[in-house]
Design a protein around this motif. Structure first.
Motif, PDB file in Angstrom:
ATOM      1  N   VAL A  16      -8.640   8.731   1.261  1.00  0.00           N
ATOM      2  CA  VAL A  16      -8.465   7.335   1.223  1.00  0.00           C
ATOM      3  C   VAL A  16      -9.840   6.596   1.705  1.00  0.00           C
ATOM      4  CG1 VAL A  16      -7.280   5.560   2.656  1.00  0.00           C
ATOM      5  CG2 VAL A  16      -6.211   7.758   1.896  1.00  0.00           C
TER       6      VAL A  16
ATOM      7  N   SER B 239      -4.272  10.975   2.778  1.00  0.00           N
ATOM      8  CA  SER B 239      -2.936  10.702   2.314  1.00  0.00           C
ATOM      9  C   SER B 239      -2.580  11.671   1.428  1.00  0.00           C
ATOM     10  CB  SER B 239      -2.721   9.338   1.660  1.00  0.00           C
ATOM     11  OG  SER B 239      -1.522   9.365   1.461  1.00  0.00           O
TER      12      SER B 239
ATOM     13  N   LEU C  79       1.081  -1.209  -0.218  1.00  0.00           N
ATOM     14  CA  LEU C  79       0.034   0.089  -0.186  1.00  0.00           C
ATOM     15  C   LEU C  79       0.988   1.162   0.044  1.00  0.00           C
ATOM     16  CD1 LEU C  79      -2.456  -1.023   2.810  1.00  0.00           C
ATOM     17  CD2 LEU C  79      -2.822  -1.226   0.289  1.00  0.00           C
ATOM     18  N   GLU C  80       0.295   2.252  -0.837  1.00  0.00           N
ATOM     19  CA  GLU C  80       1.272   3.656  -0.365  1.00  0.00           C
ATOM     20  C   GLU C  80       1.091   3.974   1.063  1.00  0.00           C
ATOM     21  OE1 GLU C  80       0.558   8.115   0.175  1.00  0.00           O
ATOM     22  OE2 GLU C  80      -1.047   6.675   0.488  1.00  0.00           O
TER      23      GLU C  80
ATOM     24  N   PRO D  27      -8.463  -1.610   2.546  1.00  0.00           N
ATOM     25  CA  PRO D  27      -8.335  -0.478   1.742  1.00  0.00           C
ATOM     26  C   PRO D  27      -9.105  -0.332   0.575  1.00  0.00           C
ATOM     27  CG  PRO D  27      -6.302  -1.280   1.631  1.00  0.00           C
ATOM     28  CD  PRO D  27      -7.318  -2.078   2.702  1.00  0.00           C
TER      29      PRO D  27
ATOM     30  N   THR E 108      -1.867   5.557   2.701  1.00  0.00           N
ATOM     31  CA  THR E 108      -2.971   4.595   2.700  1.00  0.00           C
ATOM     32  C   THR E 108      -2.860   3.682   3.852  1.00  0.00           C
ATOM     33  OG1 THR E 108      -3.365   5.121   0.413  1.00  0.00           O
ATOM     34  CG2 THR E 108      -4.386   3.057   1.436  1.00  0.00           C
TER      35      THR E 108
ATOM     36  N   LEU F 139      -3.779   2.972  -3.037  1.00  0.00           N
ATOM     37  CA  LEU F 139      -3.142   4.303  -3.197  1.00  0.00           C
ATOM     38  C   LEU F 139      -4.238   5.285  -3.508  1.00  0.00           C
ATOM     39  CD1 LEU F 139      -1.199   4.698  -6.337  1.00  0.00           C
ATOM     40  CD2 LEU F 139      -3.024   3.136  -6.232  1.00  0.00           C
ATOM     41  N   PRO F 140      -3.943   6.786  -3.105  1.00  0.00           N
ATOM     42  CA  PRO F 140      -5.106   7.910  -3.502  1.00  0.00           C
ATOM     43  C   PRO F 140      -5.088   8.075  -4.963  1.00  0.00           C
ATOM     44  CG  PRO F 140      -3.369   8.757  -2.361  1.00  0.00           C
ATOM     45  CD  PRO F 140      -3.029   7.087  -2.322  1.00  0.00           C
TER      46      PRO F 140
END
Length: 478
Positions: free
Chosen positions: A433, A428, A256-257, A378, A260, A382-383
């Protein structure tokens, strides 16, 4: 509070209390959209018609009598859902002159509840992507940062609600197309169980996967639209202590980013502090099965169903005719593959159907064997990425393929037929997110009840700032 910031519940309360009229409310939403044209959320709109309908509601007294739960509330409708008198082109060139005479079933249900149509929203062309960077109608932009995508394919619906152009919207979700833009634009978005809502009047992508879904600023508003569209009013009082949620860490919480990941871990800590039992368990072969099933279903059903849908209304276009009007290179390439030597045929399609039945059995066993009320992860890893990153995007210092990266968590549940809801969970780098909760098939109202209880623990989403206006105005972005 400015009228454009109201939730559906707040708008309804204000109309009932006569703090403002329907016409005043509609005018405020239209003024808000005029103030931020860069968002490009609308594919088609008729402001004079909307204001005339709002005046008619004011004159009728339908708000005051309380008989219609959405009386005087304008809602945004995706451009692949029929609305009588407005274009419905599914964002593509060959259907640009299509103007349906009747309303889709879901639109009839909303209108019967007193809603007005604020307009038709932009989308990824033919609902076949996640950026809503549409070469035919222009890129829809994320209200939190106008240089970023709003997600897709229901990007215009999410952007319109986040920007304050409408309090809620309908999108469609085949592999994440409601949940993903809801996550990237800071909204709640529901993908219901297949068959829960009326399915007529929808430009088809995949008949066994397409689902109309509501999105709004709150779970309560989303649940209200679901109740109107499904006729199911049930909501439960959820006790979080003892609630059991699966956490598929290896398959859906990996890579994950950073921001996030931080938001996700914060949500899990908060839930654990409330007594939620977090069961670390992955669905066996979940992503492997999804990768072998998803595209064969979509491509074969698209080739069969889109021409049949158009022919039934007197517009005999082949898939090749539709392909000729596609402007977005990513969509053109996908459709071209189905028209060429790599086309998915009947046997491959039947094999995908058999594999999906196996996947559904695995999911049923997952919920049963772990005694789960749902699973949480999630919505996206990532966003929002930048507009123009149509093939790849950066994740943790590496260039990764954009489409499979963004849908890797949302697509499996849609293939398996699970209802899912995305909730705004934090920021983020100033971008929203989302966290998603999926449940067993046909557990929609229970899932909404759980989401409502969890929403109360999450931070409030800040208003969008429309960053990047200068860059857009200067023509620095597409």
């Amino acid at each position: 509070m400015e009228l454009f910031r109201l939730t559906v519940a707040q708008a309804r309360a204000g109309l009932l209390a006569r703090r403002f009229s329907c016409e005043e409310y509609a005018a405020a939403l239209l003024a808000r959209a005029r103030a931020f044209p860069e968002v490009n959320a609308w594919a088609a709109q008729d402001p004079e018609r909307l204001l005339a309908q709002a005046r008619a509601v004011d004159a009728s007294g339908r708000v005051a009598d309380g008989g219609q739960r959405l009386a005087g509330v304008p809602l945004a409708i995706k451009d692949n859902i029929d609305v009588a008198g407005l274009p419905c082109a599914a964002g593509t060139g060959a259907l640009g002159r299509r103007r349906p005479a009747g309303n889709a079933g879901v639109v009839r249900d909303l209108l019967d509840a007193g809603a007005l149509v604020a307009g038709k929203t932009g989308m990824h062309e033919l609902a076949m992507g996640i950026t809503s960077n549409n070469a035919v109608t222009g890129a829809v932009r994320n209200p939190y940062d106008l240089t970023r995508i709003p997600g897709g394919s229901s990007g215009g619906s999410a952007a319109a609600v986040a920007a304050g152009f409408a309090p809620a919207a309908l999108g469609t979700d085949t592999g994440g197309s409601v949940r993903l833009p809801a996550a990237l634009c800071g909204l709640a978005g529901l993908r219901p169980s297949i068959g829960r809502y009326a399915a007529d009047g929808l430009v088809p992508l995949s008949r066994t996967r397409d689902a109309v879904g509501p999105m709004a600023r709150t779970v309560a508003d989303t649940a209200l639209l679901d109740a109107i569209l499904s006729g199911d009013e049930t909501l439960s009082q959820v006790e979080l202590s003892g609630l059991r949620l699966g956490v598929p860490r290896a398959s859906m919480l990996s890579d994950l980013e950073a921001g996030t990941a931080q938001v996700m871990e914060s949500v899990l800590r908060t839930l654990a502090s409330q007594g939620v039992v977090l069961v670390e368990a992955d669905v066996p072969r979940y992503r492997e099965l999804d990768e072998s099933i998803g595209f064969p279903l979509v491509l074969y059903e698209l080739e069969q169903d889109l021409p049949a849908f158009l022919a039934a209304e007197g517009q005999p276009l082949s898939l090749a005719d539709v392909h000729a009007g596609i402007g977005s290179p990513d969509v053109a390439a996908i459709v071209a593959a189905q028209l060429g030597d790599r086309a998915v045929g009947g046997e491959a399609y039947r094999q995908a159907r058999r594999q999906r039945s196996h996947m559904q059995a695995i999911c049923a066993d997952y919920f049963r064997s772990h005694r789960l009320d749902g699973m949480i992860f999630p919505t996206t890893p990532l966003p929002a990425s930048r507009i123009g990153e149509d093939a790849t995007t950066e994740l943790n210092g590496k260039q990764v393929p954009l489409f499979p990266t963004f849908v890797r968590n949302t697509d499996p549940g849609s293939v398996a037929g699970l209802p899912g809801i995305s909730l705004p969970a934090g920021l983020s780098r100033g971008l929203p997110v989302g966290v998603e909760i999926d449940g067993p098939p046909h557990s929609d109202r229970w899932l909404l009840s759980v989401a409502m209880a969890i929403e109360a623990l999450l931070p409030a989403m800040p208003e969008p700032e429309f960053r990047g206006r200068e860059a857009v105005a200067a023509g620095a972005m597409q």
